[in-house]
Design a protein around this motif. Structure first.
Motif, PDB file in Angstrom:
ATOM      1  N   PRO A   1       0.812  -1.224   0.000  1.00  0.00           N
ATOM      2  CA  PRO A   1       0.000   0.000   0.000  1.00  0.00           C
ATOM      3  C   PRO A   1       0.841   1.268   0.000  1.00  0.00           C
ATOM      4  CG  PRO A   1      -0.852  -1.572   1.603  1.00  0.00           C
ATOM      5  CD  PRO A   1       0.463  -2.114   1.123  1.00  0.00           C
TER       6      PRO A   1
ATOM      7  N   ASP B   1       1.034   0.118  -4.997  1.00  0.00           N
ATOM      8  CA  ASP B   1      -0.361  -0.120  -5.384  1.00  0.00           C
ATOM      9  C   ASP B   1      -0.773   0.635  -6.646  1.00  0.00           C
ATOM     10  OD1 ASP B   1      -0.187   2.308  -4.100  1.00  0.00           O
ATOM     11  OD2 ASP B   1      -1.948   2.011  -2.821  1.00  0.00           O
TER      12      ASP B   1
ATOM     13  N   LYS C   1       1.147   5.828   7.102  1.00  0.00           N
ATOM     14  CA  LYS C   1       0.042   5.557   6.168  1.00  0.00           C
ATOM     15  C   LYS C   1       0.110   4.127   5.654  1.00  0.00           C
ATOM     16  CE  LYS C   1      -1.963   7.052   1.767  1.00  0.00           C
ATOM     17  NZ  LYS C   1      -1.856   8.018   0.638  1.00  0.00           N
TER      18      LYS C   1
ATOM     19  N   LEU D   1      -2.846   1.267   6.315  1.00  0.00           N
ATOM     20  CA  LEU D   1      -3.551   0.567   5.238  1.00  0.00           C
ATOM     21  C   LEU D   1      -3.390  -0.948   5.367  1.00  0.00           C
ATOM     22  CD1 LEU D   1      -2.682   2.897   2.222  1.00  0.00           C
ATOM     23  CD2 LEU D   1      -4.940   2.546   3.247  1.00  0.00           C
TER      24      LEU D   1
ATOM     25  N   TYR E   1     -10.301  -0.884   1.253  1.00  0.00           N
ATOM     26  CA  TYR E   1      -9.071  -0.728   0.466  1.00  0.00           C
ATOM     27  C   TYR E   1      -8.722  -2.031  -0.258  1.00  0.00           C
ATOM     28  CZ  TYR E   1      -4.116  -0.026  -0.579  1.00  0.00           C
ATOM     29  OH  TYR E   1      -2.905   0.061  -1.213  1.00  0.00           O
TER      30      TYR E   1
ATOM     31  N   ALA F   1     -10.954  -2.534  -3.178  1.00  0.00           N
ATOM     32  CA  ALA F   1     -10.590  -1.666  -4.308  1.00  0.00           C
ATOM     33  C   ALA F   1      -9.404  -2.234  -5.071  1.00  0.00           C
ATOM     34  CB  ALA F   1     -10.277  -0.265  -3.795  1.00  0.00           C
TER      35      ALA F   1
END
Length: 362
Positions: free
Chosen positions: A244, A248, A295, A299, A323, A326
């Protein structure tokens, strides 16, 4: 009293892990070692030589590892080497080095074990009464085509035995070195006996050098897919692991590059951080991506039930949350756009010939 955090150790050029931490859980001494050709170089940037690769010869009694995990599709595999010089920071196999009394960090990628008797052991096991033929998986733990294979050629000797006896084989690798064995793998493919999955995590050579420092470059891996496909070897591209906020954004580009090179299928999976991999990965983030480390971990934890890793069977390979959904949707759409995953490879088992010491009459 100074409460400021301890300074981070510097990155080691040519290696993935930043340090040897966490410490090994056992203690083992007295190994004989042998340097690898990659270490026959001058010091890096005037700072002295990098950590030297050591190879210890191992003589196991058997070579086929049996798997009973309910969420894995294969039931047997072979690992020609313990540890992996590729040095991929995210490698889920790193914790296995603790069983050798070594660190899952730098030791995993610098203190390796080779099994030169592998081919002879394999021939013996294939000849056992009652052996049932099923595809052998290779590259499921450490990469059989890692750099030391150039010298030791253990993987090639294994493929020679399997080719001789028409035994099916599935290979996962991130090394273009596999092209060396096309002379064996091509004829096997004509009989429906082999498939290859090439792992491509990024197309960015700079990122690849710090994330998986001794693996083949992304360009070389895509070229290997093209070379394998050209001679009819069924080849897939693995977009795994997806990291992530770091890799990604490349999902669609990697799928497209693989399809254009001739890959027929594709696979993807978000990064997993079992056991000692999590602190090693966090350390790597702090050194290379301090601006987004929080971050990235947020994730990852969002896909793994609030933890760094989800260890449960049937859940570890199925990240959840918005996430993760997606990522899966983007990957699936990219595969559909480029015509991947339309046909499933089925390896033949009916051609297998049991090894025998008896000479043929003809």
């Amino acid at each position: 009293m100074d409460d400021s955090p301890s300074p981070l150790p510097p990155a080691i050029k040519g290696r993935g892990a930043i340090s040897a931490a966490p410490s090994a859980r056992f203690d083992d001494k007295g190994r004989e070692s042998d340097g690898d050709w990659l270490d026959l170089r001058d010091g890096i940037d005037g700072e002295g030589p990098p950590p030297r690769t050591e190879v210890t010869i191992e003589h196991p009694r058997t070579i086929i590892t049996r798997n009973q995990s309910p969420d894995i599709s294969f039931d047997r595999s072979i690992n020609p080497y313990r540890g992996c010089e590729h040095g991929c920071i995210y490698c889920f196999a790193r914790p296995t080095h603790a069983y050798q009394n070594l660190s899952p960090g730098l030791d995993f990628e610098t203190k390796l074990f080779a099994k030169p008797d592998a081919a002879a052991l394999l021939r013996k096991e294939l000849a056992r009464p009652g052996y049932r033929c099923a595809p052998l998986a290779m590259g499921t733990n450490t990469d059989p085509y890692q750099p030391i294979e150039q010298r030791w050629r253990i993987m090639r000797s294994i493929v020679e035995v399997l080719a001789e006896h028409d035994h099916p084989l599935g290979i996962t690798t991130k090394s273009a070195r596999i092209v060396r064995d096309i002379d064996l793998l091509g004829p096997m493919a004509e009989k429906g006996l082999v498939s290859v999955m090439m792992s491509v995590t990024t197309l960015d050579p700079t990122l690849a050098r710090i994330m998986e420092p001794r693996a083949s470059s992304p360009r070389q891996r895509i070229a290997a897919i093209a070379a394998l496909s050209k001679v009819g070897i069924p080849t897939s591209i693995s977009v795994a692991p997806i990291v992530p906020a770091i890799t990604d954004h490349e999902i669609e580009a990697i799928v497209e590059a693989g399809a254009e090179a001739g890959a027929r299928n594709a696979f993807s999976l978000a990064v997993r951080l079992p056991h000692e991999v999590a602190p090693l990965f966090r350390e790597w983030l702090a050194v290379h991506y301090p601006d987004r480390a929080a971050k990235v971990m947020a994730l990852i934890q969002g896909m793994r039930g609030g933890r760094d890793n989800e260890p449960d069977f049937h859940k570890r390979f199925r990240p959840n949350g918005a996430y993760a959904a997606a990522l899966h949707a983007r990957f699936k759409l990219a595969c559909r756009k480029h015509g991947l995953n339309q046909v499933r490879f089925e390896l033949r088992t009916d051609l297998f010939r049991v090894p025998t010491d008896q000479l043929s009459l003809f």
